[in-house]
Motif scaffolding. Structure first.
Motif, PDB file in Angstrom:
ATOM      1  N   TRP A 188      25.415   0.091  55.761  1.00 34.77           N
ATOM      2  CA  TRP A 188      25.123   0.268  54.333  1.00 34.77           C
ATOM      3  C   TRP A 188      25.909   1.441  53.782  1.00 34.77           C
ATOM      4  O   TRP A 188      26.337   1.420  52.633  1.00 34.77           O
ATOM      5  CB  TRP A 188      23.629   0.497  54.105  1.00 34.77           C
ATOM      6  CG  TRP A 188      22.768  -0.589  54.666  1.00 34.77           C
ATOM      7  CD1 TRP A 188      23.185  -1.848  55.009  1.00 34.77           C
ATOM      8  CD2 TRP A 188      21.391  -0.518  54.986  1.00 34.77           C
ATOM      9  NE1 TRP A 188      22.128  -2.558  55.506  1.00 34.77           N
ATOM     10  CE2 TRP A 188      21.013  -1.774  55.507  1.00 34.77           C
ATOM     11  CE3 TRP A 188      20.409   0.477  54.866  1.00 34.77           C
ATOM     12  CZ2 TRP A 188      19.708  -2.059  55.914  1.00 34.77           C
ATOM     13  CZ3 TRP A 188      19.117   0.195  55.264  1.00 34.77           C
ATOM     14  CH2 TRP A 188      18.780  -1.064  55.783  1.00 34.77           C
TER      15      TRP A 188
ATOM     16  N   LYS B 188      22.168  -0.272  61.312  1.00 39.20           N
ATOM     17  CA  LYS B 188      22.098  -0.838  59.960  1.00 39.20           C
ATOM     18  C   LYS B 188      22.551   0.154  58.887  1.00 39.20           C
ATOM     19  O   LYS B 188      23.358  -0.175  58.024  1.00 39.20           O
ATOM     20  CB  LYS B 188      20.646  -1.246  59.637  1.00 39.20           C
ATOM     21  CG  LYS B 188      20.190  -2.522  60.273  1.00 39.20           C
ATOM     22  CD  LYS B 188      18.778  -2.843  59.803  1.00 39.20           C
ATOM     23  CE  LYS B 188      17.792  -1.742  60.238  1.00 39.20           C
ATOM     24  NZ  LYS B 188      16.408  -2.014  59.835  1.00 39.20           N
TER      25      LYS B 188
ATOM     26  N   ARG C  37      25.151 -11.010  53.244  1.00 37.33           N
ATOM     27  CA  ARG C  37      25.465  -9.578  53.224  1.00 37.33           C
ATOM     28  C   ARG C  37      25.825  -9.045  54.609  1.00 37.33           C
ATOM     29  O   ARG C  37      26.660  -8.161  54.748  1.00 37.33           O
ATOM     30  CB  ARG C  37      24.263  -8.790  52.692  1.00 37.33           C
ATOM     31  CG  ARG C  37      24.108  -8.916  51.192  1.00 37.33           C
ATOM     32  CD  ARG C  37      23.291  -7.795  50.644  1.00 37.33           C
ATOM     33  NE  ARG C  37      21.900  -7.888  51.071  1.00 37.33           N
ATOM     34  CZ  ARG C  37      20.886  -7.353  50.402  1.00 37.33           C
ATOM     35  NH1 ARG C  37      21.103  -6.705  49.293  1.00 37.33           N
ATOM     36  NH2 ARG C  37      19.652  -7.457  50.842  1.00 37.33           N
TER      37      ARG C  37
ATOM     38  N   HIS D 252      18.082  -2.766  50.447  1.00 35.43           N
ATOM     39  CA  HIS D 252      17.975  -3.560  51.668  1.00 35.43           C
ATOM     40  C   HIS D 252      16.548  -3.603  52.218  1.00 35.43           C
ATOM     41  O   HIS D 252      16.190  -4.531  52.934  1.00 35.43           O
ATOM     42  CB  HIS D 252      18.903  -3.014  52.752  1.00 35.43           C
ATOM     43  CG  HIS D 252      20.336  -3.366  52.537  1.00 35.43           C
ATOM     44  ND1 HIS D 252      21.182  -2.579  51.795  1.00 35.43           N
ATOM     45  CD2 HIS D 252      21.075  -4.433  52.944  1.00 35.43           C
ATOM     46  CE1 HIS D 252      22.386  -3.140  51.768  1.00 35.43           C
ATOM     47  NE2 HIS D 252      22.339  -4.264  52.441  1.00 35.43           N
TER      48      HIS D 252
END
Lengths: 245, 67
Positions: free
Chosen positions: A91, A87, A152, A231
């Motif tokens: 980002w 993740k 997203r 997030h």
């Protein structure tokens, strides 16, 4: 190394890690960048052919090199995000993109201000200039693609894919001055040989480069922290860290 | 020191316009980028506090209603 690296894939750990690094990176970046630039502007000698315009080198070359290494960093993060589904890697692609875009714009603009007095033109569709302009469009493309999806997760994946594909442009930029007959001069530092720049100009250049590098890393830390909070804002650790219940 | 006077330094041997244009654009963009990054942090914190306060108000309201 991986034992040390692995915990950083956890957003909370990475948030605190970047927070500890940021002040040191930012302060040293400002100090070293100003020191290198002032040395270049005031104390470094003139070039025998380009006179004082050579002083643009202390911002042009660092920003151009940074635009490429920042892209490489972004593409590696994108690759990790696509292959291992980390993740924070995804980002960081979006955290890095605007910073790289600004460095690319700086390299193009300073190049234009240098080209006008030395080549007699602000812009030429030369291989080096064109491939660098494509780099700017790649950065903007990554940002725009991410924004184009309401989800997203999907946006991040598509933007990462573009970032990975776009890496093909990096060697093209680097070797453009060898492969084609360009107006732009060849490499003086990034080649497998001793640099062909005199130490009186090389040192301020390398110091300016270090300053740009530290600034890039500092801003990536800062933006990555914001992205992590954005997030993870519904997770308990964010509330605990930011002090609210 | 490569220059005799400050006006000499500003003139840059006649190339002052191009050199100061390049440095001006560079520092303008860099300062803009830094300010933008800090603004993002501030905007997030503001937004986050507002959301928390709103959640708290809703909770209080619901508790008052069920009493």
């Amino acid at each position: 190394m991986f034992k040390w690296l692995h915990p950083l894939a956890k957003p909370e750990t990475l948030y605190h890690f970047c927070g500890r690094l940021f002040p040191w990176l930012m302060l040293s970046a400002i100090g070293i960048l100003l020191f290198g630039n002032l040395w270049g502007l005031v104390f470094a000698p003139q070039d025998y052919q380009q006179f004082d315009t050579v002083r643009i080198i202390y911002i042009h070359v660092p920003s151009a090199l940074l635009s490429m290494s920042t892209y490489t960093m972004m593409a590696i993060a994108a690759f990790i995000a696509l292959v291992w589904q980390v993740k924070v890697a995804q980002w960081s692609v979006l955290a890095i993109a605007p910073i790289g875009a600004v460095f690319t714009a700086i390299s193009l603009l300073t190049g234009m201000a240098w080209g006008k007095p030395m080549w007699g033109t602000w812009w030429e569709w030369d291989a080096r200039l064109t491939s660098q302009l494509i780099l700017l469009f790649l950065y903007l493309g990554v940002i725009a693609l991410y924004g184009a999806f309401s989800d997203r997760q999907t946006g991040g994946k598509v933007a990462s894919l573009l970032a990975v594909i776009g890496i093909v442009n990096i060697p093209i930029i680097h070797f453009s001055v060898e492969w084609w007959n360009t107006l732009h001069q060849g490499a003086s530092i990034t080649k497998f040989d001793t640099p062909s720049v005199h130490p009186s100009m090389l040192w301020p250049l390398l110091i300016s480069l270090l300053g740009f590098y530290l600034l890039m890393l500092a801003l990536v830390c800062l933006r990555l922290r914001t992205a992590i909070l954005e997030h993870e804002q519904h997770r308990p650790w964010v509330r605990a860290t930011l002090g609210g219940h | 020191m490569q220059f005799d006077s400050f006006s000499d330094f500003l003139a840059m041997g006649g190339y002052g316009f191009y050199i100061w244009l390049a440095y001006g654009l560079t520092y303008g963009l860099l300062i803009g980028l830094v300010v933008y990054c800090f603004w993002e942090v501030k905007a997030f914190h503001q937004n986050f506090r507002q959301k928390l306060a709103r959640a708290q108000r809703i909770k209080q309201y619901q508790e008052a209603e069920h009493r």
